[in-house]
Scaffold this motif. Structure first.
Motif, short mmCIF file in Angstrom:
data_model
loop_
_atom_site.label_atom_id
_atom_site.label_comp_id
_atom_site.label_asym_id
_atom_site.label_seq_id
_atom_site.Cartn_x
_atom_site.Cartn_y
_atom_site.Cartn_z
N ALA A 94 0.84 -1.21 0.00
CA ALA A 94 0.00 0.00 0.00
C ALA A 94 0.87 1.26 0.00
O ALA A 94 0.62 2.21 -0.76
N LEU A 95 1.90 1.27 0.84
CA LEU A 95 2.80 2.44 0.90
C LEU A 95 3.53 2.63 -0.43
O LEU A 95 3.67 3.76 -0.92
N ALA A 96 3.97 1.52 -1.02
CA ALA A 96 4.66 1.61 -2.31
C ALA A 96 3.71 2.11 -3.39
O ALA A 96 4.10 2.89 -4.28
N ALA A 97 2.45 1.71 -3.31
CA ALA A 97 1.46 2.15 -4.31
C ALA A 97 1.18 3.65 -4.18
O ALA A 97 1.02 4.35 -5.19
N VAL A 98 1.12 4.14 -2.96
CA VAL A 98 0.91 5.58 -2.75
C VAL A 98 2.05 6.37 -3.39
O VAL A 98 1.83 7.34 -4.14
N ASP A 99 3.29 5.94 -3.14
CA ASP A 99 4.45 6.63 -3.72
C ASP A 99 4.42 6.57 -5.24
O ASP A 99 4.77 7.53 -5.92
N ALA A 100 4.01 5.40 -5.79
CA ALA A 100 3.97 5.25 -7.25
C ALA A 100 2.92 6.20 -7.86
O ALA A 100 3.17 6.81 -8.90
N CYS A 101 1.79 6.35 -7.20
CA CYS A 101 0.75 7.28 -7.70
C CYS A 101 1.29 8.72 -7.71
O CYS A 101 0.99 9.50 -8.62
N TRP A 102 2.07 9.04 -6.69
CA TRP A 102 2.63 10.38 -6.60
C TRP A 102 3.68 10.60 -7.69
O TRP A 102 3.66 11.60 -8.42
N GLU A 103 4.56 9.62 -7.83
CA GLU A 103 5.67 9.74 -8.78
C GLU A 103 5.17 9.77 -10.23
O GLU A 103 5.64 10.58 -11.04
N ILE A 104 4.21 8.93 -10.55
CA ILE A 104 3.82 8.79 -11.95
C ILE A 104 2.63 9.69 -12.32
O ILE A 104 2.52 10.14 -13.46
N ALA A 105 1.75 9.96 -11.38
CA ALA A 105 0.53 10.71 -11.72
C ALA A 105 0.37 12.00 -10.93
O ALA A 105 -0.59 12.75 -11.17
N GLY A 106 1.26 12.26 -9.98
CA GLY A 106 1.12 13.49 -9.19
C GLY A 106 -0.08 13.47 -8.26
O GLY A 106 -0.60 14.51 -7.86
N VAL A 107 -0.51 12.25 -7.89
CA VAL A 107 -1.65 12.10 -6.98
C VAL A 107 -1.15 11.42 -5.71
O VAL A 107 -0.45 10.41 -5.79
#
Ligand code: BT5
Length: 275
Positions: A94-107
């Motif tokens: 879940a934590l890795a997914a949050v970071d990925a959303c931020w890095e790739i989509a700015g969310v």
């Protein structure tokens, strides 16, 4: 192709997730990986699909998404963790997914205990962890049966299959998708699901095995902490205030009579103070 060559190469070079199998259509990536685990597949195997005809949620529920509109992936892990702490694996994903959303989509989504990524009160993604490692196995957030993939044995420690469904360009009514909320900096740029998966797996690799740090990071990020909640459990509903997530990933809830409950499996609804 979902995961481009560049992402594949960097995953192979710097993570345990070097083998990513892609499917245009499959019943469930979690089921497929569980069968592979039963046949002795190594930790790190990943399956990703454009479409699932029988995508699974927790507790026998369904995960539904149109073809090509979301990231749907399952990861085979064999963590060195006591059964009571397997929820930390879900937390790390879940934590890795949050970071990925931020890095790739700015969310930057919020984390609702135990397994949802949220944008406000709308669900963006869900995570399903299922044990595939034989008698007595049970991952927090699993189907609840503790035998999602049967008694498999397989190579090495107990296998856990962690699947994520993350809405990218479409979402069911009331749910959220990344494209609908991507920040101005990313507006117009299409969100590449392979890049999203690559970033998630990199973030998972960085956290993997650092379970105390995962517990700490999850505790700080979980938007359920401090909220009034209704928890649906096998033992009956519980209403109270979520005080913290403990070191084993359990939600600590203080009910209206002041009694403390530690919840390892359950569904949570954030409720208003008066409810
Ligand atoms: C989850 O269950 O949220 C875990 C979902 C895991 C799906 C992935 S996809 C890849 C891998 N392979 C699988 O077969 N599964 C995993 P739960 O907390 O039980 O939530 C399920 C509920 O979410 C459903 O009952 C719906 O109400 C809702 N839902 C279904 N599809 C959704 C979607 N695309 N977006 C948001 N909510 C959805």
């Amino acid at each position: 192709m979902i995961v481009n060559r560049r992402v594949q190469v960097s995953l192979k070079a710097s993570t345990r997730f070097g083998e990513v199998r892609e499917f245009a259509s499959i019943d469930s990536t979690n089921r497929w990986v569980a069968v592979a685990a039963a046949n002795g597949a190594q930790e790190g195997l990943v399956a990703v699909a454009d479409y699932q005809s029988a995508g699974r949620g927790r507790l026998g529920r369904a995960w539904e998404a149109p073809a090509g509109a979301s990231l749907m992936a399952s990861i085979l892990l064999r963590p060195d963790l006591a059964p009571s702490r397997l929820g930390l694996v879900t937390n790390a994903v879940a934590l890795a997914a949050v970071d990925a959303c931020w890095e790739i989509a700015g969310v930057r989504p919020g984390l609702k205990w135990p397994n949802d990524l949220m944008v406000g009160e709308a669900k963006l993604a869900g995570i399903l962890a299922e044990s595939a490692g034989g008698a007595g196995a049970g991952a927090s957030g699993s189907s609840g049966s503790g035998k999602g993939a049967g008694s498999t044995g397989g190579a090495g420690p107990r296998a856990v299959v962690v699947g994520i469904g993350l809405n990218v360009t479409a979402a069911p009514p009331g749910a959220a998708c990344l494209a609908g909320i991507s920040s101005a900096a990313n507006a117009g740029a299409s969100i590449d699901r392979g890049e999203l998966l690559g970033a998630l797996l990199m973030g998972l690799e960085a956290r993997y095995g650092h379970w105390e740090a995962v517990a700490e990071e999850y505790r700080a990020a979980c938007v359920t902490v401090g909220r009034r909640v209704r928890v649906t459990r096998a033992a009956g509903d519980l209403v109270g205030v979520a005080r913290e997530v403990d070191d084993d990933g359990r939600l600590v809830v203080v009910d209206d009579d002041g009694a403390t409950h530690k919840v390892s499996v359950g569904d949570v609804v954030h409720v208003r103070p008066s409810q």
